[in-house]
Every structure is written in C-alpha cells, then in structure tokens.
Design a protein around this motif. Structure first.
Motif, PDB file in Angstrom:
ATOM      1  N   PRO A 166      -3.322  -9.636   9.771  1.00  0.00           N
ATOM      2  CA  PRO A 166      -2.768 -10.255   8.563  1.00  0.00           C
ATOM      3  C   PRO A 166      -3.829 -10.699   7.563  1.00  0.00           C
ATOM      4  O   PRO A 166      -3.571 -10.736   6.359  1.00  0.00           O
ATOM      5  CB  PRO A 166      -1.995 -11.450   9.113  1.00  0.00           C
ATOM      6  N   SER A 167      -5.028 -11.026   8.046  1.00  0.00           N
ATOM      7  CA  SER A 167      -6.083 -11.467   7.127  1.00  0.00           C
ATOM      8  C   SER A 167      -6.464 -10.381   6.129  1.00  0.00           C
ATOM      9  O   SER A 167      -6.963 -10.678   5.028  1.00  0.00           O
ATOM     10  CB  SER A 167      -7.327 -11.901   7.904  1.00  0.00           C
ATOM     11  N   LEU A 168      -6.226  -9.115   6.496  1.00  0.00           N
ATOM     12  CA  LEU A 168      -6.583  -7.996   5.615  1.00  0.00           C
ATOM     13  C   LEU A 168      -5.397  -7.490   4.802  1.00  0.00           C
ATOM     14  O   LEU A 168      -5.476  -6.420   4.191  1.00  0.00           O
ATOM     15  CB  LEU A 168      -7.169  -6.846   6.444  1.00  0.00           C
ATOM     16  N   ALA A 169      -4.321  -8.244   4.768  1.00  0.00           N
ATOM     17  CA  ALA A 169      -3.164  -7.852   3.959  1.00  0.00           C
ATOM     18  C   ALA A 169      -3.591  -7.665   2.504  1.00  0.00           C
ATOM     19  O   ALA A 169      -4.371  -8.447   1.964  1.00  0.00           O
ATOM     20  CB  ALA A 169      -2.069  -8.907   4.053  1.00  0.00           C
ATOM     21  N   ASN A 170      -3.087  -6.601   1.901  1.00  0.00           N
ATOM     22  CA  ASN A 170      -3.347  -6.281   0.488  1.00  0.00           C
ATOM     23  C   ASN A 170      -4.773  -5.793   0.229  1.00  0.00           C
ATOM     24  O   ASN A 170      -5.180  -5.663  -0.926  1.00  0.00           O
ATOM     25  CB  ASN A 170      -3.046  -7.484  -0.417  1.00  0.00           C
ATOM     26  N   ILE A 171      -5.507  -5.525   1.296  1.00  0.00           N
ATOM     27  CA  ILE A 171      -6.885  -5.043   1.127  1.00  0.00           C
ATOM     28  C   ILE A 171      -6.985  -3.675   1.797  1.00  0.00           C
ATOM     29  O   ILE A 171      -7.295  -3.551   2.984  1.00  0.00           O
ATOM     30  CB  ILE A 171      -7.911  -6.024   1.737  1.00  0.00           C
ATOM     31  N   SER A 172      -6.690  -2.642   1.062  1.00  0.00           N
ATOM     32  CA  SER A 172      -6.718  -1.287   1.594  1.00  0.00           C
ATOM     33  C   SER A 172      -8.124  -0.702   1.505  1.00  0.00           C
ATOM     34  O   SER A 172      -8.985  -1.205   0.763  1.00  0.00           O
ATOM     35  CB  SER A 172      -5.760  -0.394   0.803  1.00  0.00           C
ATOM     36  N   TRP A 173      -8.344   0.374   2.259  1.00  0.00           N
ATOM     37  CA  TRP A 173      -9.621   1.095   2.180  1.00  0.00           C
ATOM     38  C   TRP A 173      -9.879   1.546   0.745  1.00  0.00           C
ATOM     39  O   TRP A 173     -10.989   1.382   0.231  1.00  0.00           O
ATOM     40  CB  TRP A 173      -9.600   2.289   3.128  1.00  0.00           C
ATOM     41  N   ASP A 174      -8.876   2.095   0.101  1.00  0.00           N
ATOM     42  CA  ASP A 174      -9.055   2.586  -1.266  1.00  0.00           C
ATOM     43  C   ASP A 174      -9.448   1.459  -2.209  1.00  0.00           C
ATOM     44  O   ASP A 174     -10.267   1.648  -3.112  1.00  0.00           O
ATOM     45  CB  ASP A 174      -7.774   3.260  -1.763  1.00  0.00           C
ATOM     46  N   ARG A 175      -8.876   0.284  -1.997  1.00  0.00           N
ATOM     47  CA  ARG A 175      -9.220  -0.842  -2.862  1.00  0.00           C
ATOM     48  C   ARG A 175     -10.675  -1.255  -2.660  1.00  0.00           C
ATOM     49  O   ARG A 175     -11.397  -1.498  -3.631  1.00  0.00           O
ATOM     50  CB  ARG A 175      -8.287  -2.025  -2.589  1.00  0.00           C
ATOM     51  N   PHE A 185     -13.078   0.627  -1.550  1.00  0.00           N
ATOM     52  CA  PHE A 185     -13.906   1.708  -2.072  1.00  0.00           C
ATOM     53  C   PHE A 185     -14.020   1.590  -3.593  1.00  0.00           C
ATOM     54  O   PHE A 185     -15.091   1.796  -4.166  1.00  0.00           O
ATOM     55  CB  PHE A 185     -13.307   3.063  -1.690  1.00  0.00           C
ATOM     56  N   ARG A 186     -12.925   1.232  -4.226  1.00  0.00           N
ATOM     57  CA  ARG A 186     -12.892   1.145  -5.690  1.00  0.00           C
ATOM     58  C   ARG A 186     -13.633  -0.086  -6.197  1.00  0.00           C
ATOM     59  O   ARG A 186     -14.384  -0.013  -7.170  1.00  0.00           O
ATOM     60  CB  ARG A 186     -11.437   1.104  -6.147  1.00  0.00           C
ATOM     61  N   GLU A 187     -13.428  -1.223  -5.545  1.00  0.00           N
ATOM     62  CA  GLU A 187     -13.989  -2.488  -6.021  1.00  0.00           C
ATOM     63  C   GLU A 187     -15.312  -2.850  -5.355  1.00  0.00           C
ATOM     64  O   GLU A 187     -15.990  -3.779  -5.790  1.00  0.00           O
ATOM     65  CB  GLU A 187     -12.974  -3.609  -5.815  1.00  0.00           C
ATOM     66  N   SER A 188     -15.661  -2.169  -4.279  1.00  0.00           N
ATOM     67  CA  SER A 188     -16.884  -2.400  -3.487  1.00  0.00           C
ATOM     68  C   SER A 188     -16.835  -3.670  -2.654  1.00  0.00           C
ATOM     69  O   SER A 188     -17.449  -3.739  -1.596  1.00  0.00           O
ATOM     70  CB  SER A 188     -18.142  -2.416  -4.361  1.00  0.00           C
ATOM     71  N   ALA A 189     -16.136  -4.706  -3.101  1.00  0.00           N
ATOM     72  CA  ALA A 189     -16.026  -5.950  -2.331  1.00  0.00           C
ATOM     73  C   ALA A 189     -14.709  -6.639  -2.650  1.00  0.00           C
ATOM     74  O   ALA A 189     -14.337  -6.760  -3.818  1.00  0.00           O
ATOM     75  CB  ALA A 189     -17.188  -6.886  -2.648  1.00  0.00           C
ATOM     76  N   VAL A 190     -14.007  -7.063  -1.589  1.00  0.00           N
ATOM     77  CA  VAL A 190     -12.774  -7.834  -1.755  1.00  0.00           C
ATOM     78  C   VAL A 190     -12.816  -8.966  -0.730  1.00  0.00           C
ATOM     79  O   VAL A 190     -13.020  -8.725   0.459  1.00  0.00           O
ATOM     80  CB  VAL A 190     -11.505  -6.978  -1.523  1.00  0.00           C
ATOM     81  N   ILE A 191     -12.614 -10.182  -1.188  1.00  0.00           N
ATOM     82  CA  ILE A 191     -12.622 -11.321  -0.272  1.00  0.00           C
ATOM     83  C   ILE A 191     -11.212 -11.542   0.276  1.00  0.00           C
ATOM     84  O   ILE A 191     -10.227 -11.361  -0.439  1.00  0.00           O
ATOM     85  CB  ILE A 191     -13.140 -12.580  -0.994  1.00  0.00           C
ATOM     86  N   TYR A 192     -11.142 -11.855   1.569  1.00  0.00           N
ATOM     87  CA  TYR A 192      -9.833 -12.199   2.125  1.00  0.00           C
ATOM     88  C   TYR A 192      -9.704 -13.708   2.231  1.00  0.00           C
ATOM     89  O   TYR A 192     -10.712 -14.401   2.325  1.00  0.00           O
ATOM     90  CB  TYR A 192      -9.606 -11.519   3.477  1.00  0.00           C
ATOM     91  N   PRO A 193      -8.467 -14.232   2.164  1.00  0.00           N
ATOM     92  CA  PRO A 193      -7.188 -13.544   1.994  1.00  0.00           C
ATOM     93  C   PRO A 193      -6.936 -13.178   0.539  1.00  0.00           C
ATOM     94  O   PRO A 193      -7.460 -13.801  -0.381  1.00  0.00           O
ATOM     95  CB  PRO A 193      -6.172 -14.594   2.461  1.00  0.00           C
ATOM     96  N   SER A 194      -6.097 -12.155   0.345  1.00  0.00           N
ATOM     97  CA  SER A 194      -5.701 -11.723  -0.990  1.00  0.00           C
ATOM     98  C   SER A 194      -4.179 -11.698  -1.051  1.00  0.00           C
ATOM     99  O   SER A 194      -3.530 -11.154  -0.160  1.00  0.00           O
ATOM    100  CB  SER A 194      -6.270 -10.336  -1.294  1.00  0.00           C
ATOM    101  N   ASP A 195      -3.620 -12.251  -2.107  1.00  0.00           N
ATOM    102  CA  ASP A 195      -2.169 -12.415  -2.194  1.00  0.00           C
ATOM    103  C   ASP A 195      -1.435 -11.132  -2.567  1.00  0.00           C
ATOM    104  O   ASP A 195      -0.235 -11.019  -2.314  1.00  0.00           O
ATOM    105  CB  ASP A 195      -1.813 -13.504  -3.210  1.00  0.00           C
ATOM    106  N   ALA A 196      -2.137 -10.206  -3.203  1.00  0.00           N
ATOM    107  CA  ALA A 196      -1.484  -8.977  -3.662  1.00  0.00           C
ATOM    108  C   ALA A 196      -2.550  -7.921  -3.873  1.00  0.00           C
ATOM    109  O   ALA A 196      -3.734  -8.244  -4.062  1.00  0.00           O
ATOM    110  CB  ALA A 196      -0.712  -9.220  -4.957  1.00  0.00           C
TER     111      ALA A 196
END
Length: 956
Positions: free
Chosen positions: A773-782, A784-795
């Motif tokens: 659940p901590s990786l919800a809304n954080i796809s591989w493609d995202r 790859f596109r953004e290079s970094a995404v912090i969890y948690p993410s709401d959408a």
C-alpha cells in the motif's frame, strides 16, 4: 498516512519547488501570477517579474540567452555579478547593469542585445581570453567559457597575458589549472556556501589575485574533502576531474552519451549523470534531484572505476574438487584458480540450485537461509525474499539493516507504527532547531550534511550529540560529547526537564499520544543532576538543551548508528521518539524523526520484505490474515514462524540447524561482529552460493560464485532515506558473462521448482507495488518519467508527502506510544586488562566493507590503508607518534594497524573503520545483541591498544 499541523487544523505542506506537478491550474494561472508581478519591458515585450527575480532570470524564463560565467542558475548559488559577462542596457541609465544581480522595477525598459551591451560583453571576453591558455592546449576546450566565446564570436585577444600559477596535480581526484582561472569565485561559493566546507578562498589583489586552498596549500595537502562541487561549478576547466586531463593538463575525453541515474553508495540517494564514451564511464556529475540538488560527495563523484577493476568477476566459478573450506582461508581475487574453476552458467546454476534443494528436501525447509543486499534494487530485494519464502519455505532472510538500524525500526514500529522517516532531511530548511545524535553525517551522509550546515548558516540552532567530536561541531550551537554508551542517561535527563518544567505540548500529548502518565512517572527519577555524572554532560547543559528543543517552533531529530548499534539501541530510539512526541515536534514542516539510513537501498530493501519478521510493507509473517494475502498472491502456503536474523543465522549454522545459504551482495565475512565466529560459520556450511561483483571474503568460502551486475549496468528502483523511490538506469554493458541480479535469482528459483517468468524489472516492480500500500499511485512508468517519487502519494498525478503523521499515526488507535527506557550499560565494560573503549564505523572515502571503494582508484589513493584514530592524549600516554604501528586487541582477537591522531576522539576511546580486510575491525567487535532489534553492539566493547613499532607509514 495522513498529515497536518498537529493542532486539529489540517494543513498540507507544499511540495518542494521543482518536484511534483504544478497544482496552480496550468498556463492560465501562470500568466495570472506573472501579470500580478513587477511589470517592465524586456527587448520590446511587456513582461512581469516574479517576486525576487532578476533580469537574467526573467530573460531565461522567456527563452532569451544572456552570457554568464560567474553566475550559476543551479540551486544554492547566489549571483555575484563580478564577471560582467551578463551586462544589459537599461534605458535612461548611464552605465550597463549586471543582469544576474539587477532586479527589475516597475516600468523599467531593458535591452539585452543592444550594441552597447554586446560590445561590452565582447570586451569582457577578449580581456579574459588574454589570460587563457591557447584553446587547443586548454584543460577544457568545450567549457562553458569557450562555448560562450564561440557564440559571441571572440577567439583571440589584443591584450597581454598575465603570469599565471603553475598547474597543481597534487590531488588524486582533481586537477587544478589556474592558468584557465578567471577569478569568477564560483568555486568559492560552491565550497563555502553550497557544500559549506570552507576550503577554497581568494587571496591577493589585482593581478596577483588567485584561488587558494586553505593557506595557499597544494590542493592535495589541504583540508579538501573532494566533493567536487567546485569542479562541477567551474566554467573554464581551471578545476577538472583528474581523469579527464593528461599529464599536460589537456582534456583527453568527451562523452558521446549521458545517462541519468542515482548514486549506489549511501542512503541520501543523490541523483547523478553518467558521462559515457565508447561504453566506458568517463566521469560523473551531480543532477538536480530532490535529495541532492546537484550535490555529490567524493564517492558519488569519483568512486566508480571499481566497475572496471581487474578483480571483477566475469564468469561463474565453482569450487574445485578436493579443495576444503577453512575459516582462515584467503583467496587472491586476482587468482581465484587456486580454489575455483570456471564453469558455464548452466553448470553453475544447476549446481547452486541443486545443493540448496537437496538440503531443503533432506533436512527440512528451515535448514536454509539467505542474505540479500541493500546495494541492489527494490525489485532484486523483493525477488530474493520471495525466493526464500516460497522456494526455501521459511523466513530466514535478512540483510545489512540488521547491522545498522534494526533497533530504530523496532522502536519506530512499536511507537508510531511505521519504520520510515516522518520527514525528509530537506525539512531542516524549515526547522528552528536541528538535533543530530549518534551520527557523523559529514563522513557518512555528506550531502545530507550540507543541508544541516546550510541551515546553521541561516541561523538555525544545531545541537550535536556524539561521544566523538566531528566536523559538524564547528557549526553547532551545542555539542554534547557524552561518555560512550550513556545515551539513555543523557536523553532521560533531557526528558525529565521537559516533563518537570511542563514544557511538553499538552494539547498534542492529549490528542495524539498514549502512555504519558506512566512515562512521566518513570522519567521523574532521571533528573539532570542524577544523570550528569553518568553521561558526563553538566546538568545545566541538559536543562538548556531540553528547553531549547521543547520551546522551538519547529524541531527535527536525525540519528545514526551511534544510537542504534548498542545493546540498548532500541531504548535510545524510544527516548528520541518520546522527545518528539511529547513536544509535538512531528507532522509539521521543519519537524520530525529521521534515522539516517546507511546503504543506498536499505530503506527500500526493508520495505520490500528483506527481513525475517515481515513480509513487504512491514506486514507480520505470524499474522494469519496477512499471511493469507501473500499466500494467495504467491500461490502457496507460507511459513508462519518468524525467521532468524543475521547473527542468529550464524549461530544456527554452528548448531547445524542451517546447512545451506544463498548470499547476494552481502559480505558477512567482513561486516558481521566477531568475524572469526562468522567465518567459521561460513566455512562450516555444507553449501554456499555467493552472487557478487568480486571474490569477496565471503566468497572465499563459497561452493558456487555467480558474477553479478554493478549498479550502472542495470535498471531498477531504489528508495532512499527520505522515502523517495528513484530510478536507476542502465548506462554500461555487463562485462564478460556477468548477468543482472534479478535474472540470476529467477534462474535459481526455477531450478528449485518455482514457475517464474519475469522479463524485465518493471514486471517485478508492478507485482511488488500491488502488495505494498505504501507504493499506491507510484507506478514504474511514473518513476521512470519523474525519476523520483516520494511515498505516500495520494494520486498518480499528485506529488507525494514529504511530511507524514500530522493527524494520526498508523497504529491501531492512531496515537503514538510513549515507551519508557531504563539505563542499561554496554554488554562489555573496560577493565584493567582491556581499559579502553573500541568503536567502529565508516570513513568518508570508503564504504562498508570496502569491496567497491577499495577498488576505486581515487578513493583508495585518498585512504590507502587501515588506521586507528586516537586522541592526542592517548598517543602521548602510549608513547607513540602518529603513524606508528599499533596492536588493538579485544577478548575476540587482535589486529595491527597505524595510529592516527584525531582530536575529535575523546581519551579512552579508539575508533577503527571496518573497510580494511588486512586489519578487519570486526574481528574485535562484540556480537552481543539488542534484545528487540537483534542488532550487535558495534559501537562499544572493551579494548587494549599497544605500541608494536615506530614505522611511519600512515598519514598523520
């Protein structure tokens, strides 16, 4: 995870500028903001400057290029306006204006390309070219300086050249070519204001002005820490990576491609760019990632040539028939053929899997164990723990988190229900008070340390607590050098003041915590006057620090392994958590709890389930409902019993309970405590499979050795200490017959009866994320596109949360639990036979067991051999001089190495880095465990230091 300001009114912290999608509503809103700014005319167009913008910044935003040399638009650099290359004409003004420092005013009319401005720029460049070496002999003929000269169409000068200093090649990492220096002082700002190392300065006046290191020392003999920020900032090539220039100081290589990735060393997770030519790595530069804003340290910038070291494993190996295993065996990595022979992949994989399968089928599923790696990707960690749980049939899987922050994880899970940090280290920019305890970030997390130093420079109160002095000490308002092993006494004394004086946040405690009454009763006995003799910190200092922290509008706590690597490590962390909870210093900007994670992916590997008591996302293996979820996902029954930890596994090998192991990217023959015991266990195993880059000390005892992939040779995600999930991208081909790690693990799994068929790490990530659940809304493609995404993410289209737990904690009742801590002494105290305290740790230049960094030429040149750090007083007491050879002994063994004088070390203590196989510090350390985190006491054991000679071979 939820967030807010801790007072009932929810307030969402803003995403850092540049990270996360703009929430303003798009272009229309942008124009609206511009129209509300300062209106002026730029090259005939009506424009608006945003608050604080300079003319140069407005022009750049609108696609107008203005030459610049002394100005860097990168984060952390202020404009200086000294080079005059960016001059523009302002209508009605007698003189031209430097656009990098001039801010527009309402109605101003600016021309960036008037004849006056262009003529001025040409003259500036002509004057500068006069002092430059000929372009074909320049250290960097494609530098920013020469690129602008081309655009301005200046390539020669009418003016005489000044005499310039000789080249300085004294530093292993960087070449100093001051004949190319234009005195723009970008390197000074890089060193003093961005990295805050205060090594580079300006000396002299007029024609004699020049850049100096310390007191005009050669760079290699200065206090430079080789972060290379000055190299990346330099616009002329006056400062260059040493590998990019020849003995004549002329550039020798230009990249034909670049690849964006992330650093494989510490938990900071610096983004970087590989510069590659002909599939060989030329050099590395920092990238503007959320954790580093272009900054790197010496390892991240200059520590990558290990990938091409002659010791690199390029073919599978199997142990020769008749070659027995011995605990004290040593194999030359350059000549493994004394013990091993080359094998095909088919043979090696068959033999690796067959040995494991035979033990499982004969002796039962609990007779196997696996060590995964925090050096690999999230996908590799997930796959490895899945193999142990479904292929081996047990939970005997662990990795180096057991040796660094296991006690922190135990305390965090117990008190607030989450093992991750509550705020990123960037939040120190919003903090009034910063506490750094049991950590030496300038050496272990150098880029994170720059943010602490930046905060101190802007006026934040920095409180450092550590038995060792350190570089942060000179930036600190308070330096509490407590006696080793007395953290609980010191922290309980501080907590006592906060409770006794009513300094705690009563509203927050009532709304968000549980157990305060019992905690307050417990802490009443630990007055500063009672604790001062125990911890060595005066009572009034404890009171002052308590009041400073409790009264702060926003305060944040960072801690390292000086807190966690004790038999009372969990109690240490409980005290820190109680401190934050009682004062309401959590869940708001500038507040929080942040254990600085050690390895580049120790957070991600732990999140992915590479620990014996938890499935991915810290779901308990002995919870039937949770286990059913994973059984349904993985298609088989799972072991309900918690697995063994690192040290427990070694003990089980000695007890003949575990007979086979698969070790991927870990080196317990160097990293475990009491190495003789660990090496005896490895040699005792019936079957050992090791997967690594080199023939490590652990691989000496292997039956099968599988050549693995280095970080620049594969794709995958990692999660840093900030909870930022980042993308690592393949930049280089694999050497010889080496394979990517996830492929190797899958091939072993198939041979053990598992029907896996992954074709790319993205498929593994997708499966893993579906269970977390901590990786919800954080796809591989995202990612790859953004290079970094912090969890948690709401959408999927919303930035993640830097700050968490503002409203509630992920506990059953949503409250944080206050857990009292009692004073527990270290397991082994000094006595007349062993009168000193031994503490171990890392160095700036070397990482962990040295398998990578000691094969990185620059890093090994900077720190070539083992040293023991001693105080000036201890050196005098022993009758030795810095550089003399000494013997350090404990109840477990002895090593010989060189004495180094270190005024940061208190009397009675010896500090030894554990990266050196020829003097392995962990031969000495105590395997006694914290009862909760099961972490060994690396930071304290009784030791004896003796002089054995006066050979002056170590650096003073």
């Amino acid at each position: 995870m939820s967030q807010g300001n801790g007072s009932g009114e929810k307030k969402r912290p803003q995403a850092p500028l540049g990270y996360g999608r703009d929430q303003s509503g798009g272009k229309g809103r942008l124009e609206e903001r511009e129209s509300a700014g300062i209106g002026f005319t730029l090259d005939g167009q009506e424009v608006a400057a945003r608050d604080g913008e300079t003319i140069w910044q407005v022009a750049q935003r609108r696609g107008i290029d203005i030459p610049h040399l002394c100005y860097s638009p990168e984060p952390g650099y202020r404009p200086d306006g000294n080079c005059r290359a960016c001059m523009v004409e302002v209508e009605g003004e007698r003189v031209l204006a430097a656009s990098c420092i001039r801010k527009p005013t309402a109605g101003m009319k600016v021309r960036t390309a008037s004849e006056r401005a262009k003529t001025s720029r040409k003259l500036v460049f002509e004057l500068l070219i006069a002092d430059q070496p000929e372009r074909e002999h320049s250290p960097d003929p494609i530098s920013k300086f020469w690129s602008w000269a081309d655009r301005i169409e200046i390539d020669a000068s009418r003016f005489p050249a000044r005499e310039t200093p000789a080249a300085d090649r004294s530093h292993p990492a960087m070449a100093v070519n001051l004949d190319a220096c234009i005195a723009c002082n970008l390197c000074v700002r890089a060193c003093r204001e961005v990295q805050v190392n205060d090594v580079i300065g300006m000396a002299g006046r007029g024609f004699s002005e020049k850049i100096v290191f310390d007191f005009d020392d050669p760079m290699g003999r200065s206090t430079c820490v080789a972060c290379g920020e000055c190299v990346q900032a330099c616009p002329t090539g006056a400062l260059m990576p040493a590998t990019l220039v020849d003995e004549r100081n002329m550039r020798v290589g230009v990249a034909d491609r670049t690849v964006e990735s992330v650093c494989p060393y510490c938990g900071v997770g610096c983004q970087l760019t590989y510069h590659v030519r002909n599939d060989k790595l030329l050099y590395v530069s920092g990238r503007n990632g959320p954790a580093n804003e272009n900054r790197l340290c010496v390892k991240g910038r200059f520590g990558f040539d290990y990938i091409d070291h002659p010791h690199r494993l390029k073919v599978p190996l199997t142990r020769k028939e008749g070659v027995q295993k011995r605990a004290d065996d040593s194999v030359d990595p350059a000549n493994p053929w004394t013990h091993f022979r080359e094998a095909t992949w088919e043979e090696a994989l068959d033999r690796a899997a067959a040995g494991l399968k035979q033990i499982r089928d004969r002796d039962g599923h609990r007779a196997l164990a696996g060590f995964g790696s925090a050096k690999g990707s999230n996908e590799e960690a997930y796959l490895f723990q899945k193999l142990v749980r479904t292929g081996f049939g047990n939970n005997n899987v662990d990795h180096c988190t057991r040796l660094c922050h296991a006690s922190s994880v135990a305390a965090l899970m117990e008190t607030i229900g989450s093992a991750a940090v509550t705020a990123t280290f960037a939040q120190c920019a919003n903090a009034d008070v910063i506490v750094v305890i049991g950590a030496n970030p300038t050496e272990n997390h150098p880029v994170a340390a720059t943010y602490f130093k930046n905060a101190a420079k802007r006026g934040a109160i920095l409180i450092v607590m550590d038995p060792r002095g350190q570089a942060l000490k000179r930036h600190a308002t308070h330096m509490l050098q407590a006696k080793p092993g007395t953290d609980v006494a010191m922290l309980n004394g501080i907590l006592n003041v906060i409770v006794a004086e009513g300094l705690y946040d009563k509203q927050y405690v009532q709304a968000h915590t549980d157990g305060f009454a019992a905690f307050a009763e417990h802490i009443s006995d630990f007055t500063p006057e009672e604790m001062a003799p125990i911890c060595g910190i005066p009572a009034e200092v404890l009171r002052n620090v308590a009041r400073t922290y409790a009264r702060a509008k926003s305060a944040i706590i960072f801690w390292g392994m000086g807190v966690s690597q004790h038999v009372h490590g969990t109690d240490n962390a409980r005290c820190l958590i109680a401190l934050a909870l009682m004062c309401g210093q959590i869940g708001r900007p500038g507040t929080g709890l942040h254990p600085l994670r050690g390895q580049n992916n120790v957070q991600g590997a732990s999140d992915a389930g590479l620990i014996p008591m938890f499935f991915p996302d810290y779901k308990a293996v002995d919870d039937a409902a949770i286990r059913e979820k994973f059984e349904n996902a993985w298609g088989q029954k799972l072991d309900p019993q918690r697995g063994l930890t690192v040290v427990e596994i070694m003990n089980a090998v000695h007890a003949d309970e575990i007979k086979g192991m698969y070790i991927l990217g870990e080196n317990p023959a160097m990293s475990d405590p009491d190495l003789n015991h660990a090496r005896e266990a490895l040699a005792h195993l019936e079957h050992l499979v090791v997967q690594d880059l080199f023939l490590t000390e652990t691989a000496f005892h292997a039956d099968v050795v599988l050549p693995a992939s280095a970080w620049p040779e594969k794709d995958g995600t990692v999660t840093n200490t900030n909870r930022q999930v980042q993308m690592g991208r393949r930049a280089l081909p694999l050497p010889g017959e080496a394979k990517v790690d996830w492929w190797i693990t899958q091939e072993i799994a198939r041979r053990m009866g598992l029907k896996w068929n992954y074709s790319h790490p993205s498929e593994i990530y997708t499966e893993m994320a579906a269970l977390m659940p901590s990786l919800a809304n954080i796809s591989w493609d995202r990612i790859f596109r953004e290079s970094a995404v912090i969890y948690p993410s709401d959408a999927p289209d919303r930035p993640g949360h830097d700050i968490v737990f503002g409203d509630r904690f992920p506990t059953q009742d949503g409250r944080g639990k206050l857990v009292p801590a009692h004073i527990t002494p270290p397991d082994e105290l000094p006595d007349p036979q062993y009168p000193m305290v031994l503490s171990t740790g890392r160095q700036l230049e070397h990482w962990h067991t040295g398998a990578m960094t000691r094969r990185a030429s620059t890093l090994d040149a900077l720190e070539p051999g083992p040293v023991a750090n001693l105080s000036r007083g201890e050196i005098a007491k022993l009758g030795i001089s810095p550089g003399d050879r000494i013997r350090v002994s404990t109840r477990r063994g002895s090593i010989e190495l060189y004495a180094r004088q270190d005024d940061a070390i208190p009397d009675g203590v010896v500090f030894i880095p554990f990266a050196y196989v020829e003097a392995a510090a962990n031969l000495l350390t105590n395997p006694a465990l914290d009862p909760f985190g099961k972490i060994p006491e690396f930071k304290f054991c009784a030791a004896r230091v003796e002089r054995i000679g006066a050979v002056r071979e170590a650096a003073e």
